[in-house]
Motif scaffolding. Structure first.
Motif, PDB file in Angstrom:
ATOM      1  N   VAL A   1       0.846  -1.210   0.000  1.00 25.04           N
ATOM      2  CA  VAL A   1       0.000   0.000   0.000  1.00 25.04           C
ATOM      3  C   VAL A   1       0.869   1.243   0.000  1.00 25.04           C
ATOM      4  CG1 VAL A   1      -1.712   1.291   1.324  1.00 25.04           C
ATOM      5  CG2 VAL A   1      -1.862  -1.200   1.173  1.00 25.04           C
ATOM      6  N   LEU A   2       1.880   1.228   0.858  1.00 24.90           N
ATOM      7  CA  LEU A   2       2.755   2.397   0.962  1.00 24.90           C
ATOM      8  C   LEU A   2       3.514   2.601  -0.351  1.00 24.90           C
ATOM      9  CD1 LEU A   2       4.169   1.904   4.579  1.00 24.90           C
ATOM     10  CD2 LEU A   2       2.136   3.151   3.835  1.00 24.90           C
TER      11      LEU A   2
ATOM     12  N   GLN B   1       2.411   1.815  -3.215  1.00 26.80           N
ATOM     13  CA  GLN B   1       1.459   2.383  -4.176  1.00 26.80           C
ATOM     14  C   GLN B   1       1.272   3.884  -3.931  1.00 26.80           C
ATOM     15  OE1 GLN B   1      -2.422   0.539  -4.088  1.00 26.80           O
ATOM     16  NE2 GLN B   1      -3.189   1.818  -5.742  1.00 26.80           N
ATOM     17  N   LEU B   2       1.255   4.230  -2.661  1.00 23.33           N
ATOM     18  CA  LEU B   2       1.128   5.668  -2.332  1.00 23.33           C
ATOM     19  C   LEU B   2       2.307   6.445  -2.909  1.00 23.33           C
ATOM     20  CD1 LEU B   2      -0.055   5.703   1.418  1.00 23.33           C
ATOM     21  CD2 LEU B   2      -1.395   6.206  -0.623  1.00 23.33           C
ATOM     22  N   ARG B   3       3.499   5.901  -2.716  1.00 24.62           N
ATOM     23  CA  ARG B   3       4.689   6.604  -3.198  1.00 24.62           C
ATOM     24  C   ARG B   3       4.719   6.652  -4.718  1.00 24.62           C
ATOM     25  NH1 ARG B   3       7.142   4.100   1.329  1.00 24.62           N
ATOM     26  NH2 ARG B   3       7.677   2.260   0.132  1.00 24.62           N
TER      27      ARG B   3
ATOM     28  N   SER C   1       2.285   6.583  -6.820  1.00 28.54           N
ATOM     29  CA  SER C   1       1.243   7.393  -7.475  1.00 28.54           C
ATOM     30  C   SER C   1       1.086   8.765  -6.842  1.00 28.54           C
ATOM     31  CB  SER C   1      -0.090   6.644  -7.410  1.00 28.54           C
ATOM     32  OG  SER C   1      -0.409   6.381  -6.061  1.00 28.54           O
ATOM     33  N   ALA C   2       2.111   9.171  -6.126  1.00 28.59           N
ATOM     34  CA  ALA C   2       2.029  10.493  -5.487  1.00 28.59           C
ATOM     35  C   ALA C   2       1.863  11.563  -6.559  1.00 28.59           C
ATOM     36  CB  ALA C   2       3.288  10.742  -4.685  1.00 28.59           C
ATOM     37  N   PRO C   3       0.999  12.533  -6.312  1.00 33.15           N
ATOM     38  CA  PRO C   3       0.746  13.548  -7.343  1.00 33.15           C
ATOM     39  C   PRO C   3       1.954  14.457  -7.544  1.00 33.15           C
ATOM     40  CG  PRO C   3      -0.358  14.134  -5.298  1.00 33.15           C
ATOM     41  CD  PRO C   3       0.214  12.768  -5.091  1.00 33.15           C
ATOM     42  N   ALA C   4       2.178  14.833  -8.788  1.00 33.44           N
ATOM     43  CA  ALA C   4       3.263  15.760  -9.099  1.00 33.44           C
ATOM     44  C   ALA C   4       2.689  17.168  -9.225  1.00 33.44           C
ATOM     45  CB  ALA C   4       3.935  15.352 -10.397  1.00 33.44           C
ATOM     46  N   ALA C   5       3.527  18.137  -8.908  1.00 32.14           N
ATOM     47  CA  ALA C   5       3.069  19.528  -8.994  1.00 32.14           C
ATOM     48  C   ALA C   5       2.804  19.890 -10.442  1.00 32.14           C
ATOM     49  CB  ALA C   5       4.130  20.447  -8.413  1.00 32.14           C
ATOM     50  N   PRO C   6       1.678  20.524 -10.727  1.00 33.80           N
ATOM     51  CA  PRO C   6       1.402  20.911 -12.109  1.00 33.80           C
ATOM     52  C   PRO C   6       2.422  21.931 -12.612  1.00 33.80           C
ATOM     53  CG  PRO C   6      -0.502  21.307 -10.662  1.00 33.80           C
ATOM     54  CD  PRO C   6       0.631  20.920  -9.798  1.00 33.80           C
TER      55      PRO C   6
ATOM     56  N   ARG D   1       1.900  24.602 -14.218  1.00 37.17           N
ATOM     57  CA  ARG D   1       1.487  25.992 -13.989  1.00 37.17           C
ATOM     58  C   ARG D   1       1.891  26.452 -12.576  1.00 37.17           C
ATOM     59  NH1 ARG D   1      -3.234  23.057 -13.953  1.00 37.17           N
ATOM     60  NH2 ARG D   1      -4.331  22.988 -11.939  1.00 37.17           N
ATOM     61  N   LEU D   2       1.876  25.496 -11.642  1.00 35.82           N
ATOM     62  CA  LEU D   2       2.310  25.847 -10.280  1.00 35.82           C
ATOM     63  C   LEU D   2       3.809  26.126 -10.266  1.00 35.82           C
ATOM     64  CD1 LEU D   2       1.987  26.116  -7.217  1.00 35.82           C
ATOM     65  CD2 LEU D   2       2.175  23.629  -7.054  1.00 35.82           C
ATOM     66  N   ARG D   3       4.559  25.289 -10.977  1.00 35.22           N
ATOM     67  CA  ARG D   3       6.012  25.490 -11.050  1.00 35.22           C
ATOM     68  C   ARG D   3       6.333  26.857 -11.658  1.00 35.22           C
ATOM     69  NH1 ARG D   3       9.425  21.449 -10.254  1.00 35.22           N
ATOM     70  NH2 ARG D   3       7.733  19.977 -10.586  1.00 35.22           N
TER      71      ARG D   3
END
Lengths: 188, 335
Positions: free
Chosen positions: B12-13, B15-17, B19-24, B26-28
């Motif tokens: 599970v952990l 999978q969390l790592r 699929s962690a979301p990346a900064a868009p 536009r935010l960068r």
């Protein structure tokens, strides 16, 4: 990564604590800081708030604050990632307060709150895991984000949360247990 | 949580790592558009204010030290610079450098306006014999200039030392010469000249006398009037006598004022002891500056003492508030 006693998470690859790595003692350029830690801060805020749009705004606010106080940052006192997370935590707490006030005003937030079925916490997460994460409290998701996603060590995560390292381990342990329970419920 | 349970959660952990979301992007871009890091103006301002305050404190101490800080500097300067030179000062706190000149300023001013002049000198002589000769010579100086010795207090000790204190009166226009000659009796340890302006007092007394003269004349004329009733004439005569008495007093006062302005008081101390109180050197410039800094530090200490209780109360309030905020924060994030 291995998880030892009392749920403490440590990195196998690093013999030294992260804060004592030589490369961390030098002050990086702010652009390098953004490049290296923006994803981590954003992930932390997504987990904490459960809201990608809010996390985006808060990440921008975090780096804006970091930019203002960048000259005062002392790499010897902590890793940049933990420092950024402390700023992000403070910004997120303010956001939560504002949200709480807004909810009290509108009094319909809980009724209208949709089940979190869309992808918030990850890209490609299983629906069970996504739903289980959404059912954790922000504090539980926060400690998971700090220790699992950002791979901060116990003391650094505890400093971000403003609690002791023991309390941080306990919180992580409970959060993971609850995550497991929520996933089991979702399967059932 | 036991390690075995955590190992069970590892997928599970992972999978969390994974699929962690990346900064868009536009935010960068938004974050990077923040620009160069600005200087911390508040911190810099605080440092500047503290530095300026410290600079002002040190500068004030330096000015205090250089300016003499209360009059003892003149005595020291004269002692150091004029030991063998008979000189006069132009004012009470005149410095030794200025006193090297013949000092005509006081004399001409004293001649232009009526002023009372007081001179105080301390002169060191070699021994008891020299003390005796100098005492006699000082009396002769006063009489030769048209003055006199009002009092002479002469005393010697068994160890050969001694002191003599002379109160001399000399014509004010000759006070410069008197001081010059008296200072030449030995080693000048200190000198001080004070002048008090009497011109205004003299003018006021003159005006009072003129007023009384007019009143006396008017009353005398009234008393001489034969048509005046006897009872009223008696009253006028009493008033006339009072006016004449007041006129006499005012005239005497003016004479005293003129006499005070005509003669100068010269207090001369002859001593065989160089370490007598008046001759003691004043503190140096550095010492005076240091003393002033100590005074500043003392004031600062008192300010801190006074400010400490409210500061502690503020600290306690801040600490309690922080605890309350943290509890509120924990509640907020646990909801």
């Amino acid at each position: 990564m291995t998880i030892g006693r009392r749920g403490a998470v440590s990195r196998d690859v690093n013999a030294l604590p992260a804060s004592l790595e030589p490369s961390r003692l030098a002050r990086p350029a702010f652009a390098d800081l953004v490049a290296e830690h923006l994803d981590a801060v954003y992930r932390y805020l997504v987990y904490l708030t459960g809201d990608r749009a809010a996390a985006e705004d808060l990440a921008a606010e975090t780096f804006e604050k970091a930019l203002r106080s960048w000259r005062r940052f002392d790499p010897r006192r902590g890793a940049p990632r933990a420092w950024l997370c402390r700023i992000a935590h403070s910004a997120a707490v303010d956001w939560f307060r504002a949200e709480a006030r807004r909810r009290r005003r509108e009094e319909s937030y809980e009724r209208d709150r949709p089940e979190a079925v869309e992808e918030v916490f990850g890209d490609g997460l299983s629906p069970e895991l996504e739903r289980a994460l959404s059912r954790l409290t922000p504090a539980e998701r926060e400690v998971v984000a700090l220790r699992v996603l950002l791979e901060l060590d116990g003391p650094a995560a505890a400093r971000v949360l403003g609690i002791s390292a023991t309390a941080c381990s306990t919180r992580l342990s409970r959060a993971l247990k609850r995550l497991e329970e929520e996933m089991s419920d979702a399967r059932d | 949580m036991p390690a075995t349970d955590l190992e069970r959660l590892e997928p599970v952990l992972a999978q969390l790592r994974a699929s962690a979301p990346a900064a868009p992007e536009r935010l960068r871009a938004r974050v990077l558009a923040g620009g160069p890091a600005p200087r911390s103006r508040r911190a810099r301002g605080l440092v500047l204010v503290l530095a300026a305050a410290a600079l002002v404190a040190v500068a004030a101490a330096a000015v205090h030290g250089l300016s003499g800080g209360g009059g003892s500097g003149g005595t020291r300067a004269q002692r150091l610079g004029l030991a063998e030179t008979a000189t006069t000062g132009t004012a009470a706190s005149d410095s030794g450098a200025a006193a090297k000149a013949p000092a005509p300023a006081m004399s001409s001013m004293a001649r232009a306006r009526l002023q009372h002049v007081e001179a105080t000198l301390q002169v060191q002589v070699a021994d008891a014999d020299a003390l005796q000769r100098a005492t006699a010579q000082a009396t002769r100086v006063a009489t030769s200039l048209g003055g006199w010795a009002q009092s002479v207090d002469y005393g010697t000790q068994q160890d050969g030392g001694g002191d003599a204190t002379l109160d001399l009166k000399v014509p004010v226009e000759k006070v410069d010469g008197a001081v010059t000659r008296l200072a030449a009796l030995g080693t000048l340890l200190s000198q001080q000249l004070d002048q008090h302006d009497l011109q205004q007092q003299l003018a006021a007394e003159g005006a009072r006398i003129a007023q009384l003269r007019r009143r006396v004349a008017a009353l005398a004329k009234a008393v001489a009037d034969p048509s005046l009733p006897a009872g009223q004439k008696v009253l006028l005569r009493i008033q006339l006598q009072e006016a004449r008495r007041a006129l006499a007093q005012a005239t005497n006062r003016r004479k005293g004022t003129k006499a005070s302005g005509a003669t100068a008081d010269v207090s001369l101390t002859l001593t065989t002891n160089a370490e007598s109180g008046a001759a003691a050197p004043g503190p140096g410039r550095f010492r005076r500056g240091l003393d002033f800094l100590v005074v500043e530090a003392t004031v600062l200490f008192y300010v801190v003492v006074v400010a400490a209780p409210p500061a502690l109360l503020g600290l306690a309030a801040w600490w309690l508030g922080r605890g309350r905020r943290r509890r509120g924060e924990a509640t907020l994030l646990s909801a």
